[in-house]
Design an enzyme around this catalytic site. Structure first.
Site, PDB file in Angstrom:
ATOM      1  N   GLY A  41       0.833  -1.197   0.000  1.00 26.15           N
ATOM      2  CA  GLY A  41       0.000   0.000   0.000  1.00 26.15           C
ATOM      3  C   GLY A  41       0.866   1.244   0.000  1.00 26.15           C
ATOM      4  O   GLY A  41       1.854   1.321   0.741  1.00 26.15           O
ATOM      5  N   LEU A  44      -1.078   7.410   2.265  1.00 25.13           N
ATOM      6  CA  LEU A  44      -0.321   8.238   3.197  1.00 25.13           C
ATOM      7  C   LEU A  44       0.512   7.398   4.158  1.00 25.13           C
ATOM      8  O   LEU A  44       1.698   7.663   4.365  1.00 25.13           O
ATOM      9  CB  LEU A  44      -1.265   9.148   3.979  1.00 25.13           C
ATOM     10  CG  LEU A  44      -1.840  10.323   3.181  1.00 25.13           C
ATOM     11  CD1 LEU A  44      -2.734  11.172   4.063  1.00 25.13           C
ATOM     12  CD2 LEU A  44      -0.732  11.181   2.590  1.00 25.13           C
ATOM     13  N   ALA A  45      -0.090   6.377   4.758  1.00 28.10           N
ATOM     14  CA  ALA A  45       0.656   5.553   5.711  1.00 28.10           C
ATOM     15  C   ALA A  45       1.770   4.791   5.009  1.00 28.10           C
ATOM     16  O   ALA A  45       2.920   4.758   5.480  1.00 28.10           O
ATOM     17  CB  ALA A  45      -0.289   4.589   6.430  1.00 28.10           C
ATOM     18  N   GLY A  46       1.456   4.172   3.877  1.00 27.27           N
ATOM     19  CA  GLY A  46       2.442   3.351   3.179  1.00 27.27           C
ATOM     20  C   GLY A  46       3.566   4.160   2.566  1.00 27.27           C
ATOM     21  O   GLY A  46       4.750   3.815   2.705  1.00 27.27           O
ATOM     22  N   ARG A 332     -19.488  12.769  13.522  1.00 29.38           N
ATOM     23  CA  ARG A 332     -20.147  12.189  12.353  1.00 29.38           C
ATOM     24  C   ARG A 332     -21.252  11.211  12.715  1.00 29.38           C
ATOM     25  O   ARG A 332     -22.288  11.178  12.064  1.00 29.38           O
ATOM     26  CB  ARG A 332     -19.097  11.501  11.479  1.00 29.38           C
ATOM     27  CG  ARG A 332     -18.158  12.479  10.834  1.00 29.38           C
ATOM     28  CD  ARG A 332     -17.043  11.802  10.083  1.00 29.38           C
ATOM     29  NE  ARG A 332     -16.239  12.799   9.376  1.00 29.38           N
ATOM     30  CZ  ARG A 332     -15.175  12.510   8.655  1.00 29.38           C
ATOM     31  NH1 ARG A 332     -14.767  11.252   8.545  1.00 29.38           N
ATOM     32  NH2 ARG A 332     -14.498  13.454   8.045  1.00 29.38           N
TER      33      ARG A 332
END
Length: 644
Positions: A41, A44-46, A332
């Protein structure tokens, strides 16, 4: 059932992370080049993790099923990223961000992880500014902030309505630099279909080349899954059509526990469903609730009138009236449930009656159309292109839709699953958001995990590992590869009558009706039976055209839906087992005046499920095994959540 060791460090909440960073094991810079880390992935994290680990000196293999890391779904995030900078001097702090996040998650998250997230949030903004991310600025040059649901301060940094895109371009530039240096080996158009374990440790992955169909093996000292969430189990969601849960689910079937799968977020600000022709839904950023006012007609007979024909006294600003302190900026889950309530009472607008108004009339009158265009212009353009209505002149119509998933692979404080060497970052793990994620916290978590957590904690594990490990010639790789090839051949050989999309739509309807915005025991029991029947239907009647040894989008869909059909059942099992309401998990039997009623005495724990394996580990046969991580609240008092 067993207890889980979260490996939370000792010490006060404000000292845990700093002390932990000092105490973890380090890898000699000259030895880092001897280790290979697999990152699956490149959102953003990956991208952040791959770039950071490569910058430290590790060899990184990064995988994405897109043609470029820039296509990752992180690019779709709109409204902003939270950070406790307190630039507005309005009372924000690391502790307040920590408190708001724990409260927003309805007290079902791990305190230590959330506080760490709040701590490193201040560094994320500096990192991104240094990369050139064009955050909005005030006239004097200072970074601007706006508010999001669940907070009374302005802590959300943004780049118009395209914050995710700009942050991903920053991470992509850092990743591209490491690709150019040779420290990151980039594999595009490649999908992970299984992990490989050797002696209980994650040592590699099995992938499919989406262009040629070739099944390939890749070895490494550790595997990081940064593959997002599973909201597409509902078929219609705000996620891109390619988003799926296969990486996490295959890891789950190899022994990694899946935590809190029933915690799914319904976003209140989505363009409503218009018909069966749709394959996905489009989100309108929560940031619009800063200046837009949510309302419906007070009288059912007015719902077919033009909004301009409805007098002010006949407009029901239900969030402002019911929650005067937070108003339109309630979290939410609260906003979504209340939209459902007013529509169920016959006050919904639009052709289906499943919509409410999001109105900018007063903001335009107060600040001028130029002000609104500068802050939200691209969102307004997107809305007009989709609906053919001008939101500067008529109110937007919105309705809740599946969006984010708080559940995910169980991880400890180091972001490692219960499988040694297997990590989960960002939305792929469960750790930070409890039962409901506050807006603008997804980008914060993804970058925190990638830039500031994993580079430390992965090194702590690698420091204990030998430099020489088994390569892809090991029998475990051969066995895993054979299992993947057999699964593909089985799917291809069915040759039934239904397309993968037809079965996916059926699954989505079951999940939305019975395990969506609200759930009850009878509906969940029915849903489990229906999903089991549908799974049998899939394995006997799905039709996948084309061949396995070529580009084949239908095969990709079928393999992903096979996993959704099992994950959907686990979501139902988890929702049925949790006899309380909390955050996005709203059991109709447990409520107080329409608000979620928690049961802290019996359910203040993380539910981590172990896959029930048959002799081949192929299908879910029987009930999964529940493992509990008890949640301890030493810094935030457990109270009934209120935003009134």
């Amino acid at each position: 059932m067993s207890e889980l060791n979260s490996k939370i460090p000792e010490g006060s909440i404000g000292e845990k992370w700093d002390k932990h960073k000092f105490n973890i094991r380090l890898v000699n810079p000259a030895n880092k080049r001897k280790y290979t880390v697999i990152v699956v992935g490149t959102g953003l994290a990956g991208a952040a993790a791959a770039a950071s680990l490569a910058e430290l000196g590790y060899n990184v293999k990064a995988f994405t099923f897109h043609d470029s890391p820039r296509r990752a779904h992180s690019i779709a995030a709109q409204g902003g990223i939270n950070a406790a900078k307190n630039y507005q001097n309005d009372g924000d702090s690391v502790y307040r961000l920590f408190y708001d996040t724990v409260k927003g998650g309805d007290y079902r998250s791990r305190e230590a992880n959330v506080h760490r997230l709040a701590q490193v949030s201040v560094n994320i903004i500096d990192q991104c500014v240094a990369q050139g991310v064009p955050f909005a600025r005030e006239y004097g040059g200072m970074l601007d902030n706006r508010s999001f649901g669940g907070a009374l301060v302005s802590r959300t940094f943004y780049a118009k309505g395209q914050t995710g895109q700009q942050l991903l371009l920053g991470a992509y530039s850092a990743l591209s630099r490491q690709v150019a240096t040779g420290k990151v080996e980039m594999h595009t158009r490649t999908e992970m279909l299984d992990i490989v374990k050797i002696d209980g440790k994650a040592r590699g992955i099995i992938t499919r080349n989406l262009v040629t169909g070739e099944i390939e093996s890749h070895a490494g000292h550790a595997v990081l899954l940064c593959t997002g969430g599973y909201s597409n189990v509902f078929f219609l969601s705000t996620n891109a059509m390619a988003c799926n849960a296969t990486a996490a689910w295959r890891a789950h079937k190899k022994g990694a526990y899946f935590a809190n799968p029933c915690y799914t977020q319904i976003h209140p600000t989505c363009i409503p469903v218009s018909g069966d022709h749709q394959s996905k839904l489009t989100l309108m950023s929560e940031s619009l609730r800063n200046d837009g006012r949510v309302w419906v007609p007070r009288n059912p007979e007015d719902k077919n009138k033009k909004p301009s024909e409805i007098a002010e006294k006949d407009r029901f600003y239900y969030l402002e009236e019911k929650y005067p302190t937070f108003g339109n900026l309630v979290p939410r889950d609260v906003a979504s449930r209340n939209a459902k309530y007013v529509c169920d009472e016959g006050l919904g607008v639009g052709a289906t009656g499943k919509a409410v108004y999001l109105d900018f009339r007063d903001a335009i009158k107060r600040d001028g159309q130029k002000y609104v265009e500068d802050k939200y212009g691209n969102l307004f353009d997107m809305y007009k292109q989709i609906t053919n209505e001008d939101p500067y002149k008529v109110p937007m119509k919105i309705y809740p839709a599946p969006h984010y998933t708080m559940g995910g692979l169980w991880v400890d404080y180091n972001l490692m699953t219960n499988v040694d060497g297997l990590y989960a970052l960002g939305e792929a793990n469960f750790s930070d958001h409890g039962a409901n994620r506050l807006g603008a916290s997804a980008l914060m978590q993804g970058l925190a995990d990638g830039y500031f957590v994993a580079p430390y904690t992965v090194g702590d594990f690698l420091a204990t590992q030998p430099y020489q490990i088994e390569d892809t010639s090991h029998e475990a790789f051969g066995q895993a590869k054979q299992e993947v090839e057999a699964r593909i051949k089985k799917v291809m050989s069915i040759n039934g009558k239904q397309t993968p999309d037809e079965i996916h739509k059926k699954l989505g309807r079951i999940m939305w009706d019975h395990c969506g915005m609200s759930r009850n025991a009878d509906g969940l029991k029915l849903a489990r039976t229906e999903v089991q029947k549908l799974r049998e239907e899939f394995w006997n009647d799905v039709k996948v055209v084309g061949t396995e040894n070529q580009l084949n989008a239908e095969l990709e869909k079928a393999l992903r839906i096979a996993d959704f059909l099992e994950l959907g059942e686990l979501m139902i099992i988890d929702a049925l087992d949790r006899n309380e309401s909390c955050g996005g998990h709203f059991r109709e039997e447990y409520e107080i005046n329409g608000e979620a009623k928690r049961d802290d005495e019996n359910y203040s724990y993380v539910a981590a499920w172990e896959f029930p394996r048959d002799s081949k580990g192929e299908f879910m046969t029987g009930d999964p095994v529940l493992h509990k991580e008890e949640l301890v609240f030493e810094n935030v008092k457990l109270t009934q959540r209120s935003y009134k």
